[in-house]
Structures are given as structure tokens and as C-alpha cells.
Design a protein around this motif. Structure first.
Motif, PDB file in Angstrom:
ATOM      1  N   VAL A   1      33.893  51.225 -25.731  1.00  0.00           N
ATOM      2  CA  VAL A   1      32.476  51.546 -25.594  1.00  0.00           C
ATOM      3  C   VAL A   1      32.274  52.517 -24.439  1.00  0.00           C
ATOM      4  O   VAL A   1      32.720  52.265 -23.323  1.00  0.00           O
ATOM      5  CB  VAL A   1      31.634  50.271 -25.367  1.00  0.00           C
ATOM      6  N   LEU A   2      31.622  53.610 -24.730  1.00  0.00           N
ATOM      7  CA  LEU A   2      31.200  54.566 -23.717  1.00  0.00           C
ATOM      8  C   LEU A   2      29.712  54.327 -23.513  1.00  0.00           C
ATOM      9  O   LEU A   2      28.885  54.777 -24.309  1.00  0.00           O
ATOM     10  CB  LEU A   2      31.488  55.999 -24.155  1.00  0.00           C
ATOM     11  N   ALA A   3      29.397  53.586 -22.468  1.00  0.00           N
ATOM     12  CA  ALA A   3      28.053  53.035 -22.293  1.00  0.00           C
ATOM     13  C   ALA A   3      27.184  53.954 -21.442  1.00  0.00           C
ATOM     14  O   ALA A   3      27.510  54.240 -20.289  1.00  0.00           O
ATOM     15  CB  ALA A   3      28.143  51.664 -21.640  1.00  0.00           C
ATOM     16  N   GLY A   4      26.088  54.384 -22.017  1.00  0.00           N
ATOM     17  CA  GLY A   4      25.107  55.157 -21.272  1.00  0.00           C
ATOM     18  C   GLY A   4      24.037  54.240 -20.712  1.00  0.00           C
ATOM     19  O   GLY A   4      23.394  53.500 -21.451  1.00  0.00           O
ATOM     20  N   VAL A   5      23.873  54.272 -19.381  1.00  0.00           N
ATOM     21  CA  VAL A   5      22.898  53.402 -18.721  1.00  0.00           C
ATOM     22  C   VAL A   5      22.117  54.198 -17.682  1.00  0.00           C
ATOM     23  O   VAL A   5      22.625  55.160 -17.106  1.00  0.00           O
ATOM     24  CB  VAL A   5      23.584  52.187 -18.052  1.00  0.00           C
ATOM     25  N   ARG A   6      20.895  53.778 -17.434  1.00  0.00           N
ATOM     26  CA  ARG A   6      20.075  54.459 -16.427  1.00  0.00           C
ATOM     27  C   ARG A   6      20.352  53.969 -15.022  1.00  0.00           C
ATOM     28  O   ARG A   6      20.013  54.636 -14.044  1.00  0.00           O
ATOM     29  CB  ARG A   6      18.591  54.261 -16.747  1.00  0.00           C
ATOM     30  N   SER A   7      20.966  52.791 -14.913  1.00  0.00           N
ATOM     31  CA  SER A   7      21.258  52.222 -13.595  1.00  0.00           C
ATOM     32  C   SER A   7      22.666  51.643 -13.601  1.00  0.00           C
ATOM     33  O   SER A   7      22.960  50.745 -14.387  1.00  0.00           O
ATOM     34  CB  SER A   7      20.238  51.132 -13.247  1.00  0.00           C
ATOM     35  N   VAL A   8      23.524  52.205 -12.764  1.00  0.00           N
ATOM     36  CA  VAL A   8      24.899  51.718 -12.670  1.00  0.00           C
ATOM     37  C   VAL A   8      25.030  50.939 -11.367  1.00  0.00           C
ATOM     38  O   VAL A   8      25.275  51.496 -10.307  1.00  0.00           O
ATOM     39  CB  VAL A   8      25.910  52.877 -12.710  1.00  0.00           C
ATOM     40  N   VAL A   9      24.825  49.636 -11.443  1.00  0.00           N
ATOM     41  CA  VAL A   9      24.898  48.795 -10.249  1.00  0.00           C
ATOM     42  C   VAL A   9      26.006  47.767 -10.440  1.00  0.00           C
ATOM     43  O   VAL A   9      26.394  47.429 -11.564  1.00  0.00           O
ATOM     44  CB  VAL A   9      23.554  48.082  -9.969  1.00  0.00           C
ATOM     45  N   GLU A  10      26.510  47.247  -9.333  1.00  0.00           N
ATOM     46  CA  GLU A  10      27.706  46.412  -9.332  1.00  0.00           C
ATOM     47  C   GLU A  10      27.568  45.189 -10.229  1.00  0.00           C
ATOM     48  O   GLU A  10      28.465  44.863 -10.999  1.00  0.00           O
ATOM     49  CB  GLU A  10      28.016  45.974  -7.894  1.00  0.00           C
ATOM     50  N   ASP A  11      26.433  44.498 -10.151  1.00  0.00           N
ATOM     51  CA  ASP A  11      26.312  43.226 -10.862  1.00  0.00           C
ATOM     52  C   ASP A  11      25.498  43.353 -12.151  1.00  0.00           C
ATOM     53  O   ASP A  11      24.922  42.389 -12.625  1.00  0.00           O
ATOM     54  CB  ASP A  11      25.686  42.167  -9.944  1.00  0.00           C
ATOM     55  N   SER A  12      25.461  44.545 -12.725  1.00  0.00           N
ATOM     56  CA  SER A  12      24.724  44.730 -13.972  1.00  0.00           C
ATOM     57  C   SER A  12      25.502  44.116 -15.132  1.00  0.00           C
ATOM     58  O   SER A  12      26.722  43.940 -15.052  1.00  0.00           O
ATOM     59  CB  SER A  12      24.506  46.215 -14.236  1.00  0.00           C
ATOM     60  N   PRO A  13      24.829  43.777 -16.228  1.00  0.00           N
ATOM     61  CA  PRO A  13      25.526  43.195 -17.379  1.00  0.00           C
ATOM     62  C   PRO A  13      26.670  44.065 -17.888  1.00  0.00           C
ATOM     63  O   PRO A  13      27.743  43.554 -18.215  1.00  0.00           O
ATOM     64  CB  PRO A  13      24.409  43.044 -18.421  1.00  0.00           C
ATOM     65  N   ILE A  14      26.471  45.381 -17.939  1.00  0.00           N
ATOM     66  CA  ILE A  14      27.522  46.242 -18.469  1.00  0.00           C
ATOM     67  C   ILE A  14      28.708  46.306 -17.514  1.00  0.00           C
ATOM     68  O   ILE A  14      29.873  46.380 -17.951  1.00  0.00           O
ATOM     69  CB  ILE A  14      26.986  47.659 -18.786  1.00  0.00           C
ATOM     70  N   ASN A  15      28.468  46.245 -16.216  1.00  0.00           N
ATOM     71  CA  ASN A  15      29.583  46.253 -15.273  1.00  0.00           C
ATOM     72  C   ASN A  15      30.353  44.937 -15.291  1.00  0.00           C
ATOM     73  O   ASN A  15      31.572  44.921 -15.083  1.00  0.00           O
ATOM     74  CB  ASN A  15      29.101  46.579 -13.861  1.00  0.00           C
ATOM     75  N   ARG A  16      29.656  43.852 -15.538  1.00  0.00           N
ATOM     76  CA  ARG A  16      30.364  42.572 -15.690  1.00  0.00           C
ATOM     77  C   ARG A  16      31.260  42.617 -16.923  1.00  0.00           C
ATOM     78  O   ARG A  16      32.384  42.111 -16.912  1.00  0.00           O
ATOM     79  CB  ARG A  16      29.361  41.417 -15.777  1.00  0.00           C
ATOM     80  N   LEU A  17      30.756  43.245 -17.982  1.00  0.00           N
ATOM     81  CA  LEU A  17      31.569  43.393 -19.189  1.00  0.00           C
ATOM     82  C   LEU A  17      32.760  44.318 -18.915  1.00  0.00           C
ATOM     83  O   LEU A  17      33.871  44.063 -19.403  1.00  0.00           O
ATOM     84  CB  LEU A  17      30.708  43.959 -20.328  1.00  0.00           C
ATOM     85  N   LYS A  18      32.524  45.346 -18.124  1.00  0.00           N
ATOM     86  CA  LYS A  18      33.605  46.280 -17.784  1.00  0.00           C
ATOM     87  C   LYS A  18      34.713  45.584 -16.999  1.00  0.00           C
ATOM     88  O   LYS A  18      35.897  45.862 -17.199  1.00  0.00           O
ATOM     89  CB  LYS A  18      33.038  47.454 -16.990  1.00  0.00           C
TER      90      LYS A  18
END
Length: 232
Positions: free
Chosen positions: A27-44
Motif C-alpha cells: 500500500v502506497l498510502a496518501g495522507v494529509r497528516s504523517v504523525v508517529e501514532d497515526s493509524p497508518i503509521n501503526r500499520l506501517k
């Protein structure tokens, strides 16, 4: 598959990302906010080899162009694009009370956003395999079933359905499948607690479509997440 996914940090988007990587996709995830504890970063962190994150605001063409450039360096090609980012503004307002700044914003996100994504990511898609594009639409965008409410959202999704058909015709000779998919009324921030469906179920169906497990017979490519044809 290598899947570009917009609006990947919440709602249906994070469930699509989770379902995809659990099935072994990238998954190449496009997000407006890349923060440490975001759901997508937890998945990463859980799937470090299967998730890439990019700052991407679908209303900001410069951010999209930069994300496409980074993606080209990271993976060289992509197989699928899911235009998931969307907004539902001015919900339930009569036309006499509409804030047209919000109407314009809705069109910018829901219609022009996917168009910008395709402008910059289509060259990478051309290099992929068994390519497909899914625009997350809604039954609210069906002219046949128009209900005289949620004007910005319904009109924007009807326009997105038209873009889906136009894009399908444009890439026909490349053998790229293009669909507008109604995910159902699902329990997300947008759908609300009264919704009757669940994002996990919709995400699973959408991935089934991408994987070819569901045959789509809709002439205009407007379907729900189970593959049932929707009326334009």
C-alpha cells in the motif's frame, strides 16, 4: 499488487490499507497528516515492507506530484489506484442555506482530487500489471435515485461517476479496469453510528474486486462492493 490509496488514515481508508497488507499487497498510502501514532503509521510498523506513506492532499496538486515522484523512486510501478479520499459537507442543509465555500470544497476533494491523482499517477499505472482504478463513489451519486438532499455530496459523486466513465474510455486501449464503487452506508466518521454496514466488510469486497474474485458486469462500471450493478 502495489496499490495507491488516498485518504488512508481513517474511516474506510485505513480498513482498505489493513485488508490489503494482510492479503500480502503493498500500500502506497496518501495522507494529509504523517504523525508517529497515526493509524497508518501503526500499520506501517506492523508491516514495514508493505506500507509506504506520503504526504498527499488531494486539493494540492504540488503534494500529489511530489508523492508520485517519491512513489516512482520507491516502487517504479503501481497496479491499482483507489481514490478513497472524500468529504461530506453541508449534510442535510436545504439549498437556501448552503455555504458555497463548502460546496466548492466538496467538489475540489471529491471530483478534482481523483482527477489530479490520475494526472500524476497514471504514468506509474501504465507500467503495472492487471491494472485497475477504483473511485469510491456513493448511491447518493445516482441520478436515478436522487433524493433532494445532501446537495454538494450527491452532485460531486454524480460527477465522479461521470469521470469514471470518461477515464474508462480514455484508458480502454491499455486494458485498465475503472470502476466507481459504492461501499455501502458504513459505520465511519462520515457514515455515522446509525449506518447499517461495516467498513471491514466493504474493504474486503473492494479488495475482492481488485483481485478479480468478483466479476463486474456493469456497462458503466458503477457497482457496489459486492459487484452488484448500481443505477447511474
Amino acid at each position: 499488487m502495489k496499490i495507491v490509496l488516498t485518504g488512508a488514515n481513517r474511516g474506510l481508508g485505513i480498513h482498505l490499507a489493513k485488508t490489503a497488507v494482510e492479503r500480502g499487497h503493498t500500500v502506497l498510502a496518501g495522507v494529509r497528516s504523517v504523525v508517529e501514532d497515526s493509524p497508518i503509521n501503526r500499520l506501517k510498523k506492523q508491516f514495514p515492507d508493505n506500507v509506504y506513506t506520503y504526504f498527499l492532499d488531494v486539493t494540492n496538486e504540488e503534494s500529489i506530484a511530489k508523492a508520485a515522484e517519491l512513489a516512482a523512486n520507491d516502487v517504479n510501478s503501481i497496479d491499482c489506484i483507489i481514490n478513497n479520499a472524500g468529504v461530506l459537507a453541508e449534510r442535510g442543509k436545504p439549498i437556501e442555506e448552503l455555504d458555497f465555500n463548502q460546496v466548492q470544497f466538496t467538489m475540489d476533494v471529491n471530483v478534482l482530487g481523483p482527477m489530479r491523482i490520475m494526472k500524476h499517477f497514471l504514468p506509474l499505472l501504465y507500467k503495472g500489471k492487471k491494472q485497475a482504478v477504483i473511485n469510491i463513489s456513493s448511491e447518493a451519486g445516482s441520478i436515478h435515485n436522487a433524493y433532494g438532499g445532501d446537495f454538494p455530496y450527491g452532485i460531486s459523486k454524480a460527477a465522479l461517476n461521470m469521470f469514471t466513465v470518461q477515464l474508462s474510455r480514455y484508458v480502454k486501449d491499455k486494458d485498465i479496469a475503472v470502476y466507481a464503487v459504492h461501499p455501502g452506508w458504513i459505520k465511519t466518521d462520515m457514515g455515522g453510528d446509525n449506518a447499517t454496514g461495516y467498513p471491514e466488510e466493504s474493504a474486503s469486497g473492494i479488495l475482492d474486486i481488485l483481485e478479480g474474485k468478483i466479476d463486474i458486469n456493469s456497462k458503466l462500471g458503477f457497482t457496489d462492493f459486492t459487484g452488484k450493478e448500481m443505477e447511474i
